[in-house]
Motif scaffolding. Sequence first.
Motif, PDB file in Angstrom:
ATOM      1  N   UNK A 171       0.838  -1.202   0.000  1.00 54.20           N
ATOM      2  CA  UNK A 171       0.000   0.000   0.000  1.00 54.20           C
ATOM      3  C   UNK A 171       0.881   1.262   0.000  1.00 54.20           C
ATOM      4  N   UNK A 172       1.915   1.253   0.837  1.00 54.33           N
ATOM      5  CA  UNK A 172       2.801   2.429   0.909  1.00 54.33           C
ATOM      6  C   UNK A 172       3.516   2.637  -0.433  1.00 54.33           C
ATOM      7  N   UNK A 173       3.940   1.539  -1.050  1.00 54.80           N
ATOM      8  CA  UNK A 173       4.615   1.630  -2.347  1.00 54.80           C
ATOM      9  C   UNK A 173       3.692   2.278  -3.367  1.00 54.80           C
ATOM     10  N   UNK A 174       2.449   1.891  -3.282  1.00 58.48           N
ATOM     11  CA  UNK A 174       1.432   2.411  -4.180  1.00 58.48           C
ATOM     12  C   UNK A 174       1.239   3.928  -3.976  1.00 58.48           C
ATOM     13  N   UNK A 175       1.495   4.407  -2.750  1.00 65.99           N
ATOM     14  CA  UNK A 175       1.391   5.856  -2.485  1.00 65.99           C
ATOM     15  C   UNK A 175       2.662   6.603  -2.879  1.00 65.99           C
ATOM     16  N   UNK A 219      -9.370  -0.223  -2.905  1.00 65.22           N
ATOM     17  CA  UNK A 219     -10.112  -1.303  -2.251  1.00 65.22           C
ATOM     18  C   UNK A 219      -9.318  -2.602  -2.202  1.00 65.22           C
ATOM     19  N   UNK A 220      -8.664  -2.962  -3.322  1.00 65.69           N
ATOM     20  CA  UNK A 220      -7.979  -4.256  -3.413  1.00 65.69           C
ATOM     21  C   UNK A 220      -6.933  -4.454  -2.325  1.00 65.69           C
ATOM     22  N   UNK A 221      -6.275  -3.382  -1.910  1.00 64.16           N
ATOM     23  CA  UNK A 221      -5.275  -3.506  -0.845  1.00 64.16           C
ATOM     24  C   UNK A 221      -5.904  -3.298   0.525  1.00 64.16           C
ATOM     25  N   UNK A 222      -6.774  -2.299   0.636  1.00 64.20           N
ATOM     26  CA  UNK A 222      -7.348  -1.957   1.945  1.00 64.20           C
ATOM     27  C   UNK A 222      -8.209  -3.094   2.473  1.00 64.20           C
ATOM     28  N   UNK A 253     -10.321   3.534   0.634  1.00 59.09           N
ATOM     29  CA  UNK A 253     -11.452   2.596   0.629  1.00 59.09           C
ATOM     30  C   UNK A 253     -11.822   2.234   2.068  1.00 59.09           C
ATOM     31  N   UNK A 254     -13.081   1.999   2.324  1.00 59.70           N
ATOM     32  CA  UNK A 254     -13.471   1.532   3.659  1.00 59.70           C
ATOM     33  C   UNK A 254     -12.875   0.140   3.862  1.00 59.70           C
ATOM     34  N   UNK A 255     -12.326  -0.135   5.069  1.00 62.46           N
ATOM     35  CA  UNK A 255     -11.534  -1.351   5.257  1.00 62.46           C
ATOM     36  C   UNK A 255     -12.333  -2.643   5.443  1.00 62.46           C
ATOM     37  N   UNK A 256     -11.600  -3.747   5.275  1.00 63.57           N
ATOM     38  CA  UNK A 256     -12.136  -5.079   5.596  1.00 63.57           C
ATOM     39  C   UNK A 256     -11.341  -5.611   6.772  1.00 63.57           C
ATOM     40  N   UNK A 257     -10.674  -6.776   6.605  1.00 66.23           N
ATOM     41  CA  UNK A 257      -9.822  -7.297   7.685  1.00 66.23           C
ATOM     42  C   UNK A 257     -10.477  -8.440   8.391  1.00 66.23           C
ATOM     43  N   UNK A 258     -10.121  -8.657   9.646  1.00 60.12           N
ATOM     44  CA  UNK A 258     -10.638  -9.793  10.409  1.00 60.12           C
ATOM     45  C   UNK A 258     -12.163  -9.717  10.508  1.00 60.12           C
TER      46      UNK A 258
END
Length: 429
Positions: free
Chosen positions: A57-61, A90-93, A116-121
Amino acid sequence: MDKIRIRGGKPLDGTIEIGGAKNAALPLMVCGLLTDEPLTLTNIPSTLMDIRTLGELLTQHGSEVVVKGEGAGRAMTITTKNITSTTAPYDLVRKMRASILVLGPLVAREHEARVSLPGGCAIGSRPVDLHLDGLAALGAEIELTDGYVVARAPGGLKGAEVVFPKVSVGATEHLMMAAALAKGTTTLINAAREPEVVDLAVCLNAMGAEITGAGTDRIVIVGKDRLHGATHEVVPDRIEIGTYMMAVGIAGGRVFLPRARIDLLKAAVKSMREAGIAFTERDGGVEVTAPKGGLKGVDVVTEPFPGFPTDLQAQFMAMMTVCNGASMVTETIFENRFMHVPELGRMGANITVHGSSALVRGVPRLTGAPVMATDLRASVSLVLAGLAAQGETIVNRVYHLDRGYERLEAKLSACGADIERLKESMAAE
Ligand code: UD1
């Protein structure tokens, strides 16, 4: 998908190295967005999936993310000369909810961002309202469109007093980073006191920020025009430490954990002591010894730090399945964080859930079974149960474990556990 096979009943004996904390490393990496100079993080658990995802994600920024060295000597350097994109897609977040932490730093540096609004556990609904309300208090205009949070602060963020209605680790960290580059002073009231929050303050201060009060519920951040590069060592992972302590508790035996620190998890150690586990601090680490006559039943309630951590709840419950007597485990941080209960039941555990409490009646022995979990800590609790169970346990969906534990099966098998990873091709057989 890889699986883990455990043949239970072997006590542990040996040494287990503890890594840097994933939950500290994630916000520390995001600090790399706050300066155009290099930020170097040592003791970084760089092979964890969550760390890799955030690196992408950071690389993408626009950051350059470089990892050098091996094992405990690893260091990650993040250099963000320019932010090339203020959108977190979205794909990363969706892979990890901690990605929301980039929003504030991007707005602080570039005055706008789209995340993007996050996903995760899959534990509870896990909203991000405290993050967004906090940024709004610092002057960001926030809009929600097409599943994205869009935040703008054309004149930059401005210091403010933020009173959190609920203690949130992520929102506290998020606002500390954003406020470090805001104009004026920010005061966070009812802030989280976790060791990872303190670690973040130490790193930000090394980068030129002026933060006081981290570790208390009132944190003051004096905003600066710019921050500079720094080198910072990530605090040891208290959840990894607690997990291996409980592995000894359930499997039996004795293990030395170099660099483990009891002060990072006093409440959990107190409960484990009550259950009969013995701890000796020596040589810069902690030796953990299982009780001879089995574990005693102990009640625990999860709470924000310094209380018993929710991230050790599933592991503690696994341990209590074989206790003498009974244990009441109450979860107050997340709803729906008992997904390990039916799986432990499939291994012979006797657990009854009433709302946010689980009554665990100890059984003499668990039996191995194929099991699966849908979050990181639930998955590792099944591994712990497998260490004590009679026969073979197969833990499916190992990718959850890879989000938070480096070389779990190697570390346990080096201490005598019969545990191995079945690679996808083998697992399909
Ligand atoms: C962090 C940890 C996670 C741990 C949790 C609690 C990281 C990357 N993850 O997660 O492993 O389990 O702390 O110790 O550090 N909440 C809201 N609105 C918000 C934010 C949170 O209502 O905007 C609620 C949550 O749903 C939860 C509670 O606040 O009920 C605490 O969550 P929080 O401390 O924010 O957890 P995270 O920072 O996401």
